[in-house]
Write an enzyme that holds these catalytic residues in place. Sequence first.
Site, mmCIF file in Angstrom:
data_model
loop_
_atom_site.group_PDB
_atom_site.id
_atom_site.type_symbol
_atom_site.label_atom_id
_atom_site.label_comp_id
_atom_site.label_asym_id
_atom_site.label_seq_id
_atom_site.Cartn_x
_atom_site.Cartn_y
_atom_site.Cartn_z
ATOM 1 N N GLY A 9 -29.584 22.525 10.447
ATOM 2 C CA GLY A 9 -28.251 23.111 10.293
ATOM 3 C C GLY A 9 -27.444 22.332 9.278
ATOM 4 N N ILE A 11 -24.339 20.330 7.246
ATOM 5 C CA ILE A 11 -23.675 19.049 7.495
ATOM 6 C C ILE A 11 -22.568 19.262 8.540
ATOM 7 C CG2 ILE A 11 -22.387 17.160 6.386
ATOM 8 C CD1 ILE A 11 -23.519 18.307 3.659
ATOM 9 N N GLU A 33 -31.274 10.792 11.689
ATOM 10 C CA GLU A 33 -31.266 10.704 10.240
ATOM 11 C C GLU A 33 -30.494 9.440 9.860
ATOM 12 O OE1 GLU A 33 -30.465 14.139 6.990
ATOM 13 O OE2 GLU A 33 -28.972 13.877 8.535
ATOM 14 N N ASN A 56 -33.886 12.499 -2.216
ATOM 15 C CA ASN A 56 -34.900 13.276 -1.491
ATOM 16 C C ASN A 56 -36.192 12.492 -1.298
ATOM 17 O OD1 ASN A 56 -33.943 16.072 -0.705
ATOM 18 N ND2 ASN A 56 -33.126 15.835 -2.764
ATOM 19 N N ASP A 79 -33.540 14.588 14.381
ATOM 20 C CA ASP A 79 -32.258 15.028 13.842
ATOM 21 C C ASP A 79 -32.473 15.467 12.386
ATOM 22 O OD1 ASP A 79 -29.709 15.117 12.835
ATOM 23 O OD2 ASP A 79 -29.279 12.996 13.157
ATOM 24 N N ARG A 141 -15.538 19.723 11.457
ATOM 25 C CA ARG A 141 -16.374 18.649 12.022
ATOM 26 C C ARG A 141 -16.660 17.546 11.012
ATOM 27 N NH1 ARG A 141 -20.021 22.474 15.632
ATOM 28 N NH2 ARG A 141 -18.351 23.116 17.049
ATOM 29 N N ILE A 142 -16.771 17.915 9.744
ATOM 30 C CA ILE A 142 -16.945 16.879 8.710
ATOM 31 C C ILE A 142 -15.698 15.985 8.705
ATOM 32 C CG2 ILE A 142 -17.035 16.499 6.196
ATOM 33 C CD1 ILE A 142 -18.891 18.982 6.022
ATOM 34 N N LYS A 144 -13.637 15.591 11.288
ATOM 35 C CA LYS A 144 -13.585 14.855 12.571
ATOM 36 C C LYS A 144 -14.456 13.595 12.494
ATOM 37 C CE LYS A 144 -14.804 15.634 17.472
ATOM 38 N NZ LYS A 144 -15.578 16.500 18.363
ATOM 39 N N GLU A 150 -17.859 12.333 2.189
ATOM 40 C CA GLU A 150 -18.038 13.767 2.481
ATOM 41 C C GLU A 150 -16.705 14.515 2.529
ATOM 42 O OE1 GLU A 150 -20.058 13.838 6.234
ATOM 43 O OE2 GLU A 150 -22.022 13.412 5.369
HETATM 44 N N1 LIG Z 1 -20.627 21.912 19.320
HETATM 45 C C1 LIG Z 1 -19.700 20.994 19.037
HETATM 46 N N2 LIG Z 1 -18.491 21.087 19.584
HETATM 47 C C2 LIG Z 1 -17.534 20.178 19.288
HETATM 48 N N3 LIG Z 1 -17.686 19.142 18.454
HETATM 49 C C3 LIG Z 1 -18.864 19.002 17.873
HETATM 50 C C4 LIG Z 1 -19.945 19.912 18.137
HETATM 51 N N4 LIG Z 1 -21.011 19.507 17.406
HETATM 52 C C5 LIG Z 1 -20.622 18.415 16.728
HETATM 53 N N5 LIG Z 1 -19.340 18.098 17.015
HETATM 54 C C6 LIG Z 1 -18.586 16.975 16.416
HETATM 55 O O1 LIG Z 1 -18.644 17.167 15.000
HETATM 56 C C7 LIG Z 1 -18.921 15.956 14.316
HETATM 57 C C8 LIG Z 1 -20.239 16.076 13.558
HETATM 58 O O2 LIG Z 1 -21.313 16.194 14.490
HETATM 59 P P1 LIG Z 1 -22.763 15.620 14.197
HETATM 60 O O3 LIG Z 1 -23.545 15.781 15.448
HETATM 61 O O4 LIG Z 1 -22.677 14.268 13.581
HETATM 62 O O5 LIG Z 1 -23.284 16.697 13.088
HETATM 63 P P2 LIG Z 1 -24.539 16.666 12.122
HETATM 64 O O6 LIG Z 1 -25.523 15.672 12.670
HETATM 65 O O7 LIG Z 1 -25.062 18.068 12.143
HETATM 66 O O8 LIG Z 1 -24.033 16.312 10.767
HETATM 67 C C9 LIG Z 1 -18.949 14.865 15.368
HETATM 68 O O9 LIG Z 1 -17.670 14.272 15.394
HETATM 69 C C10 LIG Z 1 -19.230 15.607 16.680
HETATM 70 O O10 LIG Z 1 -18.658 14.964 17.787
HETATM 71 N N1 LIG Z 2 -31.966 16.511 1.149
HETATM 72 C C1 LIG Z 2 -30.674 16.225 1.058
HETATM 73 N N2 LIG Z 2 -30.032 16.378 -0.105
HETATM 74 C C2 LIG Z 2 -28.705 16.099 -0.196
HETATM 75 N N3 LIG Z 2 -27.966 15.633 0.805
HETATM 76 C C3 LIG Z 2 -28.580 15.478 1.975
HETATM 77 C C4 LIG Z 2 -29.946 15.768 2.170
HETATM 78 N N4 LIG Z 2 -30.265 15.497 3.455
HETATM 79 C C5 LIG Z 2 -29.141 15.051 4.042
HETATM 80 N N5 LIG Z 2 -28.138 15.042 3.147
HETATM 81 C C6 LIG Z 2 -26.775 14.540 3.363
HETATM 82 C C7 LIG Z 2 -25.819 15.499 3.989
HETATM 83 C C8 LIG Z 2 -24.884 14.593 4.730
HETATM 84 O O1 LIG Z 2 -23.888 14.096 3.857
HETATM 85 C C9 LIG Z 2 -25.765 13.415 5.133
HETATM 86 C C10 LIG Z 2 -26.255 13.465 6.546
HETATM 87 O O2 LIG Z 2 -26.498 14.775 6.974
HETATM 88 P P1 LIG Z 2 -25.944 15.350 8.365
HETATM 89 O O3 LIG Z 2 -26.121 16.826 8.259
HETATM 90 O O4 LIG Z 2 -24.530 14.935 8.511
HETATM 91 O O5 LIG Z 2 -26.814 14.734 9.425
HETATM 92 O O6 LIG Z 2 -26.871 13.458 4.270
#
Ligand SMILES: Nc1ncnc2c1ncn2[C@@H]1O[C@H](COP(=O)(O)OP(=O)(O)O)[C@@H](O)[C@H]1O
Ligand SMILES: Nc1ncnc2c1ncn2[C@H]1C[C@H](O)[C@@H](COP(=O)(O)O)O1
Length: 215
Positions: A9, A11, A33, A56, A79, A141-142, A144, A150
Site C-alpha cells: 500500500g 506511503i 521496512e 531500489n 512490511d 497519515r504522512i 501524523k 515526506e
Molecule cells: N487505519 C489507521 N487508522 C488510523 N491511523 C492509522 C491507520 N493506519 C496507520 N495510521 C497512522 O498513520 C501513520 C502511518 O502509519 P504507518 O503504519 O507507519 O504506515 P506505512 O507503514 O504504510 O507507511 C502512523 O502515525 C499510524 O499510527
Molecule cells: N522503491 C521505493 N522507491 C521510492 N521510495 C520508496 C520505495 N520503497 C519505499 N519508499 C519510501 C516511501 C516512504 O517515504 C519510505 C517508507 O515507506 P512506507 O510506505 O512509509 O513504509 O520509503
Amino acid sequence: MITVIVLSGPIGAGKSSLTSILAKHLGSTAYYEEVNDNPVLPLYYKDMKRYTFLLNTYFLNRRLAEINEAAANHNDVLDRSIYEDLLFFNMNVDSGVADPTEYQIYHDLMDNMMEDVPGTPRKKPDLLIYIHVSLETMLKRIGKRGREYEQLDTDPSLKEYYENLLRYYEPWYEQYDVSPKMMIDGDKYDFVDNIDDQDLVLDIIDTKLREIGNL
Ligand SMILES: Nc1ncnc2c1ncn2[C@@H]1O[C@H](COP(=O)(O)OP(=O)(O)O)[C@@H](O)[C@H]1O
Ligand SMILES: Nc1ncnc2c1ncn2[C@H]1C[C@H](O)[C@@H](COP(=O)(O)O)O1
C-alpha cells in the site's frame, strides 16, 4: 506449512501498523521496512533522479535478507512487498525522473534474485494484503507520522508525487498475481486506535488465511 504474509500500500497507508498488529495476533515475527537508519532515503527525497537506482538496489538487498529469514518460519509478516519497488521505479521512469536502462537492469536483477531455486525456501509470499487509502487519508497519515522529508511543508511538489503514486497502485494491485491477495479499506477501518475496527480487520484476514489453507 510455511506462510509468508506481505503488506502493501501507499506511503502512510498503515502497513507498519498492521504488520505489528497482525504478527502479534498470529504469534509470528514482524519484519519492518528499514526507514530511520536508511542512509539513502533522505538523499532520494532531495534528488530522485540521482538516487532512484541506488535506493531500489538498497531496498532489494534488505528485503531479500528479510524474505530469506521469514521463509523459514510460519506466518511471518513483512512490511511492504518487494514487488512495489518496481511500481515506484516504473513511475519514476514514466515521469522522466529515472532512466529506463537503469529500470531494466534493476528489473532483471530482481527477477534473478526472486527466482525459486530447487532446494532453497520459496521467496514468493503466500498472501499479499493491500491497504487501500484515499489521497486525503494518505496525506493525513504522512503528516501524523511526521517524517520531515515526506512532508508537503518541506517540499510542496510531493503532493503531485503522492497523487501519481496512488494512480499507480490500483492497476498494480489488479495485475498482481504472484500469490493470493486481499484488500483492506484503510479509509474505513481505524485499526490503530479503534479496537472494534482492529478485531474486524483481523477477522477478515483470518478468514482469508483459512480460505488459502494457512490457519
Ligand atoms: N487505519 C489507521 N487508522 C488510523 N491511523 C492509522 C491507520 N493506519 C496507520 N495510521 C497512522 O498513520 C501513520 C502511518 O502509519 P504507518 O503504519 O507507519 O504506515 P506505512 O507503514 O504504510 O507507511 C502512523 O502515525 C499510524 O499510527
Ligand atoms: N522503491 C521505493 N522507491 C521510492 N521510495 C520508496 C520505495 N520503497 C519505499 N519508499 C519510501 C516511501 C516512504 O517515504 C519510505 C517508507 O515507506 P512506507 O510506505 O512509509 O513504509 O520509503
